[in-house]
Design a protein around this motif. Sequence first.
Motif, PDB file in Angstrom:
ATOM      1  N   LYS A 295       0.875  -1.182   0.000  1.00  0.00           N
ATOM      2  CA  LYS A 295       0.000   0.000   0.000  1.00  0.00           C
ATOM      3  C   LYS A 295       0.908   1.227   0.000  1.00  0.00           C
ATOM      4  N   THR A 296       0.753   2.077  -0.986  1.00  0.00           N
ATOM      5  CA  THR A 296       1.633   3.248  -1.032  1.00  0.00           C
ATOM      6  C   THR A 296       1.114   4.326  -0.086  1.00  0.00           C
ATOM      7  N   MET A 297       2.058   5.024   0.532  1.00  0.00           N
ATOM      8  CA  MET A 297       1.707   6.021   1.555  1.00  0.00           C
ATOM      9  C   MET A 297       2.766   7.116   1.554  1.00  0.00           C
ATOM     10  N   LEU A 306       7.717   4.193  -6.404  1.00  0.00           N
ATOM     11  CA  LEU A 306       8.336   2.877  -6.645  1.00  0.00           C
ATOM     12  C   LEU A 306       7.277   1.794  -6.849  1.00  0.00           C
ATOM     13  N   GLN A 307       6.015   2.202  -6.801  1.00  0.00           N
ATOM     14  CA  GLN A 307       4.927   1.222  -6.958  1.00  0.00           C
ATOM     15  C   GLN A 307       4.967   0.545  -8.329  1.00  0.00           C
ATOM     16  N   ILE A 323      -1.652  -4.599  -4.959  1.00  0.00           N
ATOM     17  CA  ILE A 323      -1.081  -3.255  -4.738  1.00  0.00           C
ATOM     18  C   ILE A 323      -2.234  -2.270  -4.589  1.00  0.00           C
ATOM     19  N   THR A 324      -2.205  -1.514  -3.506  1.00  0.00           N
ATOM     20  CA  THR A 324      -3.211  -0.468  -3.296  1.00  0.00           C
ATOM     21  C   THR A 324      -2.490   0.873  -3.369  1.00  0.00           C
ATOM     22  N   GLY A 349      -9.954   0.632  -9.954  1.00  0.00           N
ATOM     23  CA  GLY A 349      -9.695   1.911  -9.276  1.00  0.00           C
ATOM     24  C   GLY A 349      -8.270   1.982  -8.774  1.00  0.00           C
ATOM     25  N   ARG A 350      -8.138   2.106  -7.459  1.00  0.00           N
ATOM     26  CA  ARG A 350      -6.807   2.280  -6.877  1.00  0.00           C
ATOM     27  C   ARG A 350      -6.189   0.950  -6.420  1.00  0.00           C
TER      28      ARG A 350
END
Length: 427
Positions: A295-297, A306-307, A323-324, A349-350
């Motif tokens: 989960k990217t943050m 880097l996702q 991957i969110t 979506g995401r």
Amino acid sequence: MEKYIVNGGKPLRGEVVISGAKNAAVAILPATVLAGDVCVLENVPDISDIHYEIEMLKSIGASVERLGRTRLRIDTSTVNSAVIPHELGVKMRASYYFLGSLLSRFGEGNVPMPGGCDLGARPIDQHLKAFNALGASDELDYAMICVKAEHLRGEHIFFDTVSVGATINAMLAASMAEGTTILENVAKEPHVVDVANFLNTMGADVRGAGTDVIKIRGTRNMHGCTYTIVPDQIEAGTFMVAAAATKGDIWIRNVEPKHLESITSKLRVVGATVTESDDSVHVVGADRYTSTNIKTMPHPGFPTDLQPVMGALLCTAEGTSIITEGIWDSRFKYCDELIKMGASIQVNGRVAVFEGVEKLRPAPVKATDLRAGAALVIAALMAEGQSEIAEIQHVERGYVDIVKKIRALGGDITKVEIPEDALRKAY
Ligand code: EPU
């Protein structure tokens, strides 16, 4: 039109030296306006976004001299305009840092609505919220954002969302304001800290960068300085993933291992071996990877930038990976291209769900944005056979000498010029 031709299936081995951070440099060049003096910048990445900003600085009257490939001498004592020309400003996102720096020094900044990668909605309401709180008005005039203030005064500003750009722009605007500014709910990325360090080297008083609260005591006593830009954590992370994805073995030099903790930990989880030393990381790939969820943050979480490259690696990881995307509405366009290479990905979506396949196959693909392009380069290096990557101008906006660096690691990648005529005949 230029393309990359990649003959994949070979492990990358050797060492690579990481360049200066793009996202720090694109803020530091506009920040030199605050000095009204000479700044010498070192470790400046030689990429097209920086070339555009050099043109922007010259367009407002600064003199910019190259002292070497990665050293710039910038004299902003001669700046005589607060307007960034439309045709230049729209070429990239970070042109909006001239709003903060010109406002701070001259009480006025005019910059076109910025361009940059298409990642979905990219509002600048938090930038304007900070400028307004400090006493500036804003107006949109024929796609130019105009901010103006008789007098900037320090304020307590709480951001509604964590934004790298708004945090940096607020630091720029507050550095020369009267009194103290407190910024809360700020971005903590290494490039935010680097910009704060640069401002302090120019005489500003910015404390707390890298934490949730930044305190700025305004001063008019800014001056020139010599400053070395921090290494690019995203370029470093990209090469770390490239080492793992190609089952290679790379020493990645000139990095700050602390900035790479989230990617280091993910690579270890999927099965790569990562060893850190003072200013290097060593990544050794494995034969097969296990799936994982990401989960990217905002920093120190897993970086959105880097996702896509991790997405390329997860295409062939055993099992299901999810991957969110926690930052951008539209950062999975690269998945359509990976699907052309045999990946099994469902995007909703995401969220993207990756079912690991045995291998990727070569294909003609196109970079849809900067990091998408990096992901496709890695995917093409993974796939045995010849792939073609189009729209590579996106990649070259952000990676210094990517072709040269990959070739030095034994990767077979070439940049070719396809004449427009040939393209017309082909279609
Ligand atoms: N946001 C708002 N309002 C604002 C500003 C941001 O709602 O006024 C939202 C955005 O829509 C997004 C989130 O806040 O959902 C984060 O945006 P942020 O402002 O942090 O992003 P940015 O400053 O525009 C920088 C990097 C990006 C990177 C992001 C997140 C630069 C020049 N760009 O963008 O880098 O993805 O931070 O870390 O520093 C890249 O290098 O490929 C790239 C896209």
